[in-house]
Write a protein that holds these residues in place. Sequence first.
Motif, short mmCIF file in Angstrom:
data_model
loop_
_atom_site.label_atom_id
_atom_site.label_comp_id
_atom_site.label_asym_id
_atom_site.label_seq_id
_atom_site.Cartn_x
_atom_site.Cartn_y
_atom_site.Cartn_z
N ALA A 87 77.72 -8.10 17.91
CA ALA A 87 78.26 -7.81 19.24
C ALA A 87 79.43 -6.82 19.15
O ALA A 87 79.58 -5.94 20.00
CB ALA A 87 78.72 -9.10 19.91
N SER A 88 80.21 -6.94 18.12
CA SER A 88 81.41 -6.09 18.02
C SER A 88 81.05 -4.67 17.61
O SER A 88 81.89 -3.78 17.66
CB SER A 88 82.37 -6.68 16.99
OG SER A 88 81.84 -6.55 15.69
N GLY A 89 79.81 -4.49 17.15
CA GLY A 89 79.38 -3.15 16.74
C GLY A 89 79.58 -2.88 15.27
O GLY A 89 79.28 -1.79 14.80
N HIS A 90 80.07 -3.88 14.54
CA HIS A 90 80.33 -3.62 13.13
C HIS A 90 79.07 -3.59 12.28
O HIS A 90 79.00 -2.84 11.32
CB HIS A 90 81.31 -4.66 12.57
CG HIS A 90 82.70 -4.46 13.03
ND1 HIS A 90 83.17 -4.95 14.23
CD2 HIS A 90 83.74 -3.79 12.47
CE1 HIS A 90 84.43 -4.61 14.38
NE2 HIS A 90 84.81 -3.90 13.33
N VAL A 91 78.10 -4.42 12.63
CA VAL A 91 76.89 -4.43 11.81
C VAL A 91 76.19 -3.08 11.91
O VAL A 91 75.75 -2.53 10.90
CB VAL A 91 75.93 -5.57 12.24
CG1 VAL A 91 74.58 -5.42 11.56
CG2 VAL A 91 76.55 -6.92 11.89
N GLY A 92 76.13 -2.53 13.10
CA GLY A 92 75.52 -1.22 13.26
C GLY A 92 76.43 -0.10 12.82
O GLY A 92 76.04 0.78 12.06
N GLY A 93 77.65 -0.16 13.27
CA GLY A 93 78.54 0.98 13.09
C GLY A 93 79.31 0.99 11.79
O GLY A 93 79.80 2.03 11.37
N PHE A 94 79.40 -0.18 11.18
CA PHE A 94 80.24 -0.26 10.00
C PHE A 94 79.47 0.11 8.75
O PHE A 94 80.04 0.45 7.73
CB PHE A 94 80.77 -1.69 9.86
CG PHE A 94 82.10 -1.75 9.23
CD1 PHE A 94 83.18 -1.13 9.82
CD2 PHE A 94 82.31 -2.43 8.04
CE1 PHE A 94 84.42 -1.18 9.25
CE2 PHE A 94 83.56 -2.48 7.46
CZ PHE A 94 84.62 -1.85 8.07
N ALA A 95 78.15 0.05 8.86
CA ALA A 95 77.32 0.40 7.72
C ALA A 95 76.99 1.87 7.84
O ALA A 95 76.25 2.28 8.70
CB ALA A 95 76.05 -0.43 7.74
#
Length: 559
Positions: A87-95
């Motif tokens: 939800a925070s966008g880290h799984v998509g954006g952090f990788a």
Amino acid sequence: MSKSTETMEKIVALCRRRGFIFGSSEIYGGIGGFWDYGPLGVELKRNIKDCWWHDMVRNPPPGPDGRKFQMVGVDCSIIMNPKVWEASGHVGGFADPMVDCKECNARFRADQVYSLFLLKGPSIEHLRDAVEYNASHPKDHLKPEIEVFACSVEANSVTETLDVAGDVVRAASKARNIGKYKKFTPETKLRGVSSRSGTLFCTTEAGEDIQVHVEALATDDSATARPCPKCHAEDSLTESREFNLMFETNTGALQDSTSKVYLRPETAQGIFVNFKNVMDTTRVKIPFGIAQIGKAFRNEINPRNYTFRSREFEQMEIEFFCNPNESKMWYEFWRDVRIKWYESLGIQSDKLRPREQGEDELAHYSDACTDIEYMFPFADEPQELEGVAHRGSFDLMAHGKASKGKETAFAVLDDATKERFVPHVIEPSAGVDRFTLATITEAYSFDENRASPEFMKFHPRLAPIKAGVFPLVAKDGLPELAEPIYADIRKHFSCQYDAKQSIGKRYARMDEAGTPFCFTIDHETKEQGTVTVRNRDDASQEKIDKSRCLEYLRDKLGL
RNA sequence: GCGGGUGUAGCUCAGUGGUAGAGCGUCACGUUGCCAACGUGAAUGUCGUCGGUUCGAAUCCGAUCACCCGCUCCA
């Protein structure tokens, strides 16, 4: 070797010698990006965290309009339900997918080489043709290739790429006749592209800065020939590889795809996820802040510069929730409060720099952000100590949608205006380890005219040891006089007793630890009841009554 | 991941094929007594690791690991 590198090496050596900071797992050869704090380091770091908690949570300054506001704390788990990070966008954006050039060994973030990918089909000429075609057939559908941002091998400069990209967008906007693209004219200047968010940053004819989101931004491996942006070799880039900056681990004894969890890359999400809990259980009202100090983990690709970029680090974060109408005011308020806080702890203001982030470097969640930067000896440019981010309502809305099915799930009601809104969030997020390092480099002083040339000029509130208590000699009844003074002080302040070796060595040791004051019990203590106070910064001495040691410290330390 | 550098005592370093060293620091004892005093003594090493050459390797060769610097990267 540069002077600054030399200074940095001296600082690192002192930190190791005196037990501030050790490399983690040293006896096994170490491990990059991880550090241990020794006896002095842990006191220093604890003082920093205590000062922050005291000054920001328990005694926050008055608000911008003189209004008082509430601050409360939480201490959330490091491992959370992985949905939090989706939800925070880290799984998509952090990788970040990365590609390497096999010819010149350069490495690029795959989504940042957009401008130099050669995609199937269109060259610049094709695109220009398409632009013209679409310009003359405004009602027609776009040619398919125009949906894609691209440039050909011939486009060696970013400028040229952006030119074409601008043409494409202008043509696209005209063809589609979509309202939000209407501002595009041939005079529109494209200033930059954020491929992460698919945003174009443009300046219109009228000089107005606008942002346009583009859905069809091609950033993937769909290219047949992908020249290296640096050396322009063809087919030299590797497949993009995932460099996941989040640490992964597993819950439960069985490890499978459903057991995968992450070590948090920031403490903030624990606060957002508990927003409603805090609202429901604490009598807080907007505007208010929730604070947290805790460890966070990021798989930095290349940790460097001593403890500055560590893979395991500690954050001091505030999420301040306010009415969207007032968010700009609170953003500026916190930015100024945080800068003043660093100054109040002895950081020279000319080494601090607030730097407003450009639109193109803002994170996916951020509306505005000021980095508070400090001029470390190891770098030519100031480096980030803290980011004060205007996160808008991004996080609460994202979690509202992901957990409750609607973005407004965490909306609040303003009693005065009867207005319902999802609060905006101002996030002052400070690095404990970075500030610890800053206090160390700031405190490091060298004066070859002193008996102890190297000394640490810590702000008294931060000094790991506040006082030394020394009998001048370890005989003649002096230790017996010194011990009760030591016992008295240590109840209130971190304090060391030392009767070994010459008085000069003891002062020197305390100088390296950054201890602001030493009390020396001498023969006059016996005869006249006075002790000698020795000041770290100028090595000056004064006599005070032995009964006044604690009072003297309280007074001088301002504690 | 690439290029360069460095690994010998807690620290700084010497040691180019023949017994593992110095200074500083630490500790003990003595002398002393207001800014790293002096004397005597002590502890501390798989010479990063593994392998090779050699009668013999800290030293030569190969590999490997770690760290540092630069590049890359840092939501």
